[in-house]
Scaffold this motif. Structure first.
Motif, PDB file in Angstrom:
ATOM      1  N   MET A 144       4.186  50.615 -61.441  1.00  0.00           N
ATOM      2  CA  MET A 144       4.546  52.014 -61.701  1.00  0.00           C
ATOM      3  C   MET A 144       5.036  52.688 -60.423  1.00  0.00           C
ATOM      4  SD  MET A 144       4.243  52.739 -64.812  1.00  0.00           S
ATOM      5  CE  MET A 144       3.559  52.066 -66.281  1.00  0.00           C
ATOM      6  N   ASP A 145       4.336  52.397 -59.315  1.00  0.00           N
ATOM      7  CA  ASP A 145       4.775  52.976 -58.041  1.00  0.00           C
ATOM      8  C   ASP A 145       6.185  52.505 -57.693  1.00  0.00           C
ATOM      9  OD1 ASP A 145       2.445  54.386 -57.712  1.00  0.00           O
ATOM     10  OD2 ASP A 145       1.524  52.967 -56.281  1.00  0.00           O
ATOM     11  N   GLU A 146       6.449  51.200 -57.937  1.00  0.00           N
ATOM     12  CA  GLU A 146       7.792  50.670 -57.662  1.00  0.00           C
ATOM     13  C   GLU A 146       8.824  51.324 -58.581  1.00  0.00           C
ATOM     14  OE1 GLU A 146       7.612  46.430 -57.923  1.00  0.00           O
ATOM     15  OE2 GLU A 146       6.360  46.242 -56.117  1.00  0.00           O
ATOM     16  N   ARG A 147       8.437  51.462 -59.873  1.00  0.00           N
ATOM     17  CA  ARG A 147       9.357  52.119 -60.809  1.00  0.00           C
ATOM     18  C   ARG A 147       9.596  53.569 -60.406  1.00  0.00           C
ATOM     19  NH1 ARG A 147       7.800  51.597 -66.871  1.00  0.00           N
ATOM     20  NH2 ARG A 147       9.767  52.717 -67.067  1.00  0.00           N
ATOM     21  N   ILE A 148       8.503  54.239 -60.013  1.00  0.00           N
ATOM     22  CA  ILE A 148       8.643  55.644 -59.574  1.00  0.00           C
ATOM     23  C   ILE A 148       9.538  55.713 -58.338  1.00  0.00           C
ATOM     24  CG2 ILE A 148       7.386  57.567 -58.524  1.00  0.00           C
ATOM     25  CD1 ILE A 148       5.108  56.967 -60.511  1.00  0.00           C
ATOM     26  N   LYS A 149       9.299  54.773 -57.419  1.00  0.00           N
ATOM     27  CA  LYS A 149      10.119  54.745 -56.201  1.00  0.00           C
ATOM     28  C   LYS A 149      11.586  54.505 -56.574  1.00  0.00           C
ATOM     29  CE  LYS A 149      10.616  52.408 -51.781  1.00  0.00           C
ATOM     30  NZ  LYS A 149      10.166  51.310 -50.934  1.00  0.00           N
ATOM     31  N   GLY A 150      11.829  53.533 -57.481  1.00  0.00           N
ATOM     32  CA  GLY A 150      13.202  53.253 -57.924  1.00  0.00           C
ATOM     33  C   GLY A 150      13.821  54.449 -58.636  1.00  0.00           C
ATOM     34  N   MET A 151      12.985  55.067 -59.506  1.00  0.00           N
ATOM     35  CA  MET A 151      13.491  56.231 -60.227  1.00  0.00           C
ATOM     36  C   MET A 151      13.723  57.403 -59.290  1.00  0.00           C
ATOM     37  SD  MET A 151      11.464  56.217 -63.811  1.00  0.00           S
ATOM     38  CE  MET A 151      11.702  54.931 -65.015  1.00  0.00           C
ATOM     39  N   SER A 152      12.854  57.522 -58.281  1.00  0.00           N
ATOM     40  CA  SER A 152      13.043  58.593 -57.293  1.00  0.00           C
ATOM     41  C   SER A 152      14.347  58.371 -56.526  1.00  0.00           C
ATOM     42  CB  SER A 152      11.871  58.645 -56.308  1.00  0.00           C
ATOM     43  OG  SER A 152      10.698  59.035 -56.964  1.00  0.00           O
ATOM     44  N   GLU A 153      14.576  57.107 -56.145  1.00  0.00           N
ATOM     45  CA  GLU A 153      15.835  56.801 -55.460  1.00  0.00           C
ATOM     46  C   GLU A 153      17.021  57.046 -56.386  1.00  0.00           C
ATOM     47  OE1 GLU A 153      15.533  52.821 -53.969  1.00  0.00           O
ATOM     48  OE2 GLU A 153      13.912  53.335 -52.575  1.00  0.00           O
ATOM     49  N   GLN A 154      16.853  56.643 -57.650  1.00  0.00           N
ATOM     50  CA  GLN A 154      17.925  56.863 -58.623  1.00  0.00           C
ATOM     51  C   GLN A 154      18.142  58.368 -58.829  1.00  0.00           C
ATOM     52  OE1 GLN A 154      17.095  55.115 -62.454  1.00  0.00           O
ATOM     53  NE2 GLN A 154      19.228  54.497 -62.701  1.00  0.00           N
ATOM     54  N   LEU A 155      17.034  59.117 -58.924  1.00  0.00           N
ATOM     55  CA  LEU A 155      17.133  60.570 -59.071  1.00  0.00           C
ATOM     56  C   LEU A 155      17.817  61.181 -57.849  1.00  0.00           C
ATOM     57  CD1 LEU A 155      16.483  63.134 -60.651  1.00  0.00           C
ATOM     58  CD2 LEU A 155      14.241  63.175 -59.504  1.00  0.00           C
ATOM     59  N   LYS A 156      17.434  60.681 -56.667  1.00  0.00           N
ATOM     60  CA  LYS A 156      18.083  61.162 -55.437  1.00  0.00           C
ATOM     61  C   LYS A 156      19.574  60.844 -55.484  1.00  0.00           C
ATOM     62  CE  LYS A 156      17.874  60.818 -50.417  1.00  0.00           C
ATOM     63  NZ  LYS A 156      19.114  60.240 -50.010  1.00  0.00           N
TER      64      LYS A 156
END
Length: 182
Positions: free
Chosen positions: A51-63
């Motif tokens: 989940m942390d990796e997904r959140i990190k990926g999604m955060s990067e994607q959101l950025k």
């Protein structure tokens, strides 16, 4: 309990030892429960890492999306500014072209009027020359008629002298014919 205050790992559960008491819990059941708890904690930790990796990926994607959105907004603003500048430039160029066209049209009109005046003056001059030539031709014709008349009158006078009465009749006929033509 908060996350900061207590962190339980699967190793903590496996390593936990309980005191043996006489009438306590069945040690096999406790060990099984500890094992299941440790496996569940391991699964939860793996899930959390995922989940942390997904959140990190999604955060990067959101950025990335936000950066794209900002870039698109900047591009849109730039395009609007360019459109405004282009419209302003086109308006200025249109005004210049209109002024140049008006100046060219005015010059053409002035040239045409000048040419018309020149042609009118030339036509007046030609008319005067034609009138003068016509008047000269008329005077020459009148002079020719006058000299021809004088010639005929001399001829008639000579005929009258030479022929007597017959000459007079011929002279009268010639004079009548001459007068009809004149």
């Amino acid at each position: 309990m908060t996350d900061d205050a207590f962190h339980l790992t699967s190793h903590d559960v496996r390593a936990q030892e309980f005191q043996r008491v006489m009438r306590g819990y069945d040690p096999t059941q406790v060990e099984e429960f500890k094992q299941r708890m440790a496996e569940e904690i391991d699964r939860l930790v793996r899930d959390r890492i995922q989940m942390d990796e997904r959140i990190k990926g999604m955060s990067e994607q959101l950025k990335s999306y936000r950066d794209r959105d900002r870039a698109m907004n900047d591009a849109l603003i730039s395009a609007q500014q360019m459109r405004t500048e282009t419209q302003t430039q086109v308006e200025r160029e249109r005004e210049v072209v209109l002024r140049e066209a008006q100046a060219h049209a005015d010059q053409m009109l002035l040239d045409a009027r000048t040419e018309v005046e020149r042609l009118l003056q030339q036509a007046r001059n030609d008319e005067q020359q034609l009138a003068h030539g016509n008047d000269l031709a008329r005077r020459q014709f009148q002079a020719y008629l006058q000299s021809y008349r004088q010639l005929l009158e001399r001829q008639l006078a000579e005929l009258a002298v030479l022929g007597g009465d017959a000459g007079d009749a011929a002279a009268d006929d010639l004079q009548r014919a001459y007068r009809r033509q004149a």
